[in-house]
Design an enzyme around this catalytic site. Sequence first.
Site, short mmCIF file in Angstrom:
data_model
loop_
_atom_site.label_atom_id
_atom_site.label_comp_id
_atom_site.label_asym_id
_atom_site.label_seq_id
_atom_site.Cartn_x
_atom_site.Cartn_y
_atom_site.Cartn_z
N CYS A 1 18.62 62.23 43.43
CA CYS A 1 17.31 62.18 44.08
C CYS A 1 17.16 63.30 45.12
CB CYS A 1 17.09 60.79 44.67
SG CYS A 1 15.37 60.49 45.04
N TYR A 2 17.20 62.96 46.42
CA TYR A 2 17.11 64.02 47.43
C TYR A 2 18.20 65.07 47.22
CZ TYR A 2 16.91 66.30 51.99
OH TYR A 2 16.82 67.23 53.00
N HIS B 1 17.83 56.92 40.24
CA HIS B 1 18.95 56.29 40.95
C HIS B 1 19.88 55.56 39.98
CE1 HIS B 1 17.67 57.03 45.08
NE2 HIS B 1 16.43 56.94 44.60
N SER C 1 37.61 32.39 62.24
CA SER C 1 36.29 31.77 62.43
C SER C 1 35.97 30.78 61.32
CB SER C 1 35.23 32.87 62.41
OG SER C 1 35.10 33.38 61.09
N GLY C 2 36.81 30.75 60.30
CA GLY C 2 36.48 29.90 59.14
C GLY C 2 35.77 30.70 58.07
N GLY C 3 35.40 31.94 58.39
CA GLY C 3 34.68 32.77 57.43
C GLY C 3 35.62 33.61 56.58
N VAL C 4 35.01 34.39 55.67
CA VAL C 4 35.77 35.17 54.70
C VAL C 4 36.60 36.27 55.38
CG1 VAL C 4 35.56 36.64 52.66
CG2 VAL C 4 33.86 34.89 53.08
N ASP C 5 35.96 37.06 56.24
CA ASP C 5 36.62 38.27 56.75
C ASP C 5 37.86 37.95 57.58
OD1 ASP C 5 34.37 39.25 55.61
OD2 ASP C 5 33.34 39.69 57.50
N SER C 6 37.71 37.05 58.56
CA SER C 6 38.87 36.79 59.41
C SER C 6 39.98 36.12 58.61
CB SER C 6 38.48 35.96 60.64
OG SER C 6 37.98 34.70 60.26
N LYS D 1 32.13 43.88 51.58
CA LYS D 1 32.27 42.41 51.54
C LYS D 1 32.71 41.91 50.15
CE LYS D 1 31.14 38.59 53.91
NZ LYS D 1 31.33 38.40 55.35
N GLU E 1 22.58 54.20 40.66
CA GLU E 1 23.36 53.17 41.34
C GLU E 1 22.67 51.80 41.38
OE1 GLU E 1 21.89 55.74 42.61
OE2 GLU E 1 21.01 55.39 44.59
N GLY F 1 17.61 60.30 50.01
CA GLY F 1 17.25 60.23 51.42
C GLY F 1 15.74 60.21 51.56
#
Length: 514
Positions: free
Chosen positions: A83-84, A170, A225-230, A370, A172, A55
């Site tokens: 870290c923090y 870190h 929408s043509g996108g990945v999520d929908s 995502k 990650e 943080g």
Amino acid sequence: MQHELILILDFGSQYTQLIARRVREQGVYCEIHPFHLSADEIAAKRPKGVILSGGPSSVTDEDAPRVASDFYEKINVPILGICYGMQLAAIDLGGRSSPAARREYGHAQLKVLSGATRLFEGLPFELDVWMSHGDHVTELPPGFHQTATTGDVVTAMESDERGIYCVQFHPEVSHTPLGKEVLRNFLFNICGCTGDWTPAQFIKEEIAKIRETVGETGNVICGLSGGVDSTVAAVLVHEAIGDRQTCIFVNNGLLRYNEFEDTLKVYNENLSLNVIGVDASQEFYSVLSGVTDPEKKRKAIGGKFIDVFEAEAKKVGDAKWLVQGTLYPDVIESVSLRGASVTIKSHHNVGGLPEKMDLKLIEPLRELFKDEVRLIGKDLGIPDEILQRHPFPGPGLGVRILGDITPEKVELLQKADRIFIEELHNFDLYKEVWQAFAVLLPIQSVGVMGDFRTYEKTVALRAVTSTDGMTADWARLSHEMLAKASSRITGEVRGINRVVYDITSKPPGTIEWE
Ligand code: XMP
């Protein structure tokens, strides 16, 4: 079914979501919660382990964010402080932490000290790590021993007896190449996780969950929408309840070249979705006529979209549910230690529709990042042309045509954009960038073609690298690729005689031009 859970308490680090993704990559489900979650609430979730994130604050600040006062007493599972999180554990448990003489930021070489350490078990004695901190531990809490150093600072400490393991660096980030192994030691050896969270498992459980939620009667509506999520959300719901879901895909006349026709074909033929394609281009062009202000364009496009969508949705009998492709980053209660961020641009979705039509929401991707959505989409058989497609704004080419919008300008831009994207594919650069597109500028300039003087339009090409769209850098595309795109655009698209490349990062620019 309760999965193994790692709970991350967020102290506002820019890397918190990255920690979560790294944990999930190991097949362990994890959730991010604000640092002030009460110890009872944490315990009730029955985590296998807790991670205290980094943080921006200093633990020596008076108003520094802290864990609940009974946290260490009530939480009896292993804790990893990063870290923090390490500084916090140090002072909370009776040690000391002080601001360092200078901030340590960037690469460092870490030496694992001899002696028992479970966190670094099986790792080399020297590791490259990424540091970013202002405080450091100057006195270990009772019962802890130092497990690593970068020279003069305590870089890691642990107390196996108390089940608390801390690192200053870190693990990650990709700049800590063996960070994954450190996290694996924590997850599998220390917390005893087995890794019971996989895309296939998720799909199976989510389908069962959707069936149970929706029940035996009533229909479901989904906006595509043509996108990945929908698309992934729609396919999951389709797997669960088949044609009781009606998908609506609206052509607002501002999509990419042939995108409406091509995507509709994939929805129908490859994915067998029950989909209605609505070509409302002319309606959008008419509300946009003469509108030049970017925010007014967005509002006009958003408003029209809701009208068109609602009219179609009303035709679906007994509709009770609306599917939304909400992702985990939209759900996480963000910890803002630096004040609320300002809205730079208003984004639209089907805002207000669920209440207006009295629809309940189904959000099958609420728990996913995502990259996980893409993995699940792949398992569901969704073609790469949709899964790997660059993000595209809801108002589409409307915010990439500066000034007023006309069908002729849309056509010019679609042609130029298609060539740019084609060349990115030809040079194998499409996947290297987060987003790439052409922008039509409201200016004309002089050129020469054969024996003739021309006075025509300019397009700007924009390509950026980014991890989340919040910040971005302009992509260093090869000159050969840019040269090819430029000569093809000016040669093949009549009406454009000049091509420029945008070299602005975000900030200070935004990704889109409007
Ligand atoms: P900016 O331009 O704000 O864009 O740097 C960040 C990301 O958001 C997308 N974007 C939008 N998406 N409606 C959307 O659904 C919008 O009005 C909108 N404006 C920008 C942009 O394409 C980029 O991925």
